[in-house]
Design a protein around this motif. Structure first.
Motif, short mmCIF file in Angstrom:
data_model
loop_
_atom_site.label_atom_id
_atom_site.label_comp_id
_atom_site.label_asym_id
_atom_site.label_seq_id
_atom_site.Cartn_x
_atom_site.Cartn_y
_atom_site.Cartn_z
N TYR A 14 0.81 -1.22 0.00
CA TYR A 14 0.00 0.00 0.00
C TYR A 14 0.84 1.27 0.00
O TYR A 14 0.31 2.37 0.02
CB TYR A 14 -0.92 0.01 1.22
CG TYR A 14 -1.91 -1.13 1.26
CD1 TYR A 14 -3.08 -1.08 0.53
CD2 TYR A 14 -1.64 -2.26 2.01
CE1 TYR A 14 -3.99 -2.14 0.56
CE2 TYR A 14 -2.54 -3.33 2.04
CZ TYR A 14 -3.71 -3.25 1.32
OH TYR A 14 -4.59 -4.30 1.34
N SER A 15 2.14 1.10 -0.03
CA SER A 15 3.05 2.23 0.14
C SER A 15 3.29 3.00 -1.15
O SER A 15 3.69 2.42 -2.17
CB SER A 15 4.40 1.73 0.68
OG SER A 15 5.39 2.71 0.53
N ALA A 16 3.08 4.30 -1.12
CA ALA A 16 3.38 5.15 -2.27
C ALA A 16 4.88 5.30 -2.46
O ALA A 16 5.38 5.31 -3.59
CB ALA A 16 2.73 6.52 -2.08
N SER A 17 5.64 5.42 -1.36
CA SER A 17 7.09 5.59 -1.50
C SER A 17 7.74 4.35 -2.10
O SER A 17 8.70 4.46 -2.88
CB SER A 17 7.73 5.93 -0.15
OG SER A 17 7.65 4.85 0.75
N VAL A 89 18.91 4.98 -4.22
CA VAL A 89 17.48 5.30 -4.29
C VAL A 89 16.86 4.97 -2.93
O VAL A 89 16.92 3.83 -2.48
CB VAL A 89 16.78 4.50 -5.40
CG1 VAL A 89 15.28 4.84 -5.44
CG2 VAL A 89 17.42 4.77 -6.75
N ILE A 90 16.29 5.99 -2.29
CA ILE A 90 15.73 5.81 -0.95
C ILE A 90 14.24 6.10 -0.97
O ILE A 90 13.81 7.22 -1.27
CB ILE A 90 16.41 6.73 0.07
CG1 ILE A 90 17.92 6.48 0.11
CG2 ILE A 90 15.80 6.54 1.46
CD1 ILE A 90 18.68 7.42 1.03
N GLY A 91 13.44 5.08 -0.66
CA GLY A 91 12.01 5.27 -0.49
C GLY A 91 11.75 5.77 0.91
O GLY A 91 12.02 5.06 1.88
N ALA A 92 11.24 7.01 1.02
CA ALA A 92 11.15 7.65 2.34
C ALA A 92 9.81 8.34 2.53
O ALA A 92 9.62 9.48 2.10
CB ALA A 92 12.28 8.66 2.50
N PRO A 93 8.86 7.70 3.18
CA PRO A 93 7.62 8.39 3.52
C PRO A 93 7.85 9.34 4.69
O PRO A 93 8.82 9.18 5.44
CB PRO A 93 6.69 7.25 3.94
CG PRO A 93 7.62 6.20 4.50
CD PRO A 93 8.87 6.29 3.65
#
Length: 203
Positions: A14-17, A89-93
């Motif tokens: 469900y994560s956008a990041s 590349v960092i996915g960060a909410p």
């Protein structure tokens, strides 16, 4: 070419990041065929919070337990990842105006004096090799960019760019989707805008 792909959202599919970080990595792979990807899912397989026991070992002590020793090895591997990567590349909410605790734990393991930075008479100096490029896949429920009244509450993107620069990574791009909790129409538009930004990335 090596791409380090880091995710930190606790929302799984469900994560956008996570969606954005995967799109950025796919775009970089398309631009650089044959690239190797190192993947770290900090929410599923992260490290523990930094403690005094960790610091004691880093200053020359002996791990008190096998568990502590194994955890320190993970931290060392995180640093190795950074040195090996050409692209990060960092996915960060944004969680409560900052980054997830899982990502903060990663930062605490890779910001190590004498390894990734050092203090000099002229001030701090990053020790990561020059020429690395980083992308932050930023996801936010509200709006914090530009002249938003909430802009002063951004301790997420500003923090991450600062940390990366502190270690010597100054070529940092932010791909942002914000307003994600402000209705489905706003969310869809934000994600579409971010996807367009990703497709426009050049080598």
């Amino acid at each position: 070419m090596t791409i380090l792909h880091i995710d930190s959202s606790i929302l799984s599919g469900y994560s956008a990041s996570r969606t954005l970080s995967a799109q950025i990595v796919a775009r970089q792979q398309a631009l650089r065929p044959g690239s190797k990807v190192i993947y770290r899912d900090l929410a599923a397989d992260g490290t523990s919070q930094l403690t005094g026991e960790h610091i004691a070992v880093l200053q020359g002590g002996t791990p008190a337990t096998p568990v502590l020793g194994a955890d320190l090895e993970i931290g060392g591997a995180y640093i190795d990842d950074l040195f090996a990567a050409d692209i990060i590349v960092i996915g960060a909410p944004m969680y409560n105006f900052s980054v997830p605790t899982q990502l903060k734990a990663w930062i605490d393991r890779v910001c190590v004096a004498g390894r990734t930075f050092q203090y000099t008479a002229a001030g701090p100096e990053g020790l990561l090799p020059k020429g690395k490029r980083a992308f932050i896949a930023s996801a936010r429920g509200g709006v914090y960019s530009g002249d938003s009244p909430a802009a002063s509450m951004d301790h997420q993107e500003s923090y991450l760019t600062g940390v990366l620069g502190f270690m010597g990574v100054t070529d940092v791009s932010v791909v942002r989707a914000e307003g994600l909790n402000m209705g489905e129409e706003v969310k869809a538009a934000a994600l579409a805008k971010a996807a367009t930004q990703i497709e426009a990335l050049a080598a």
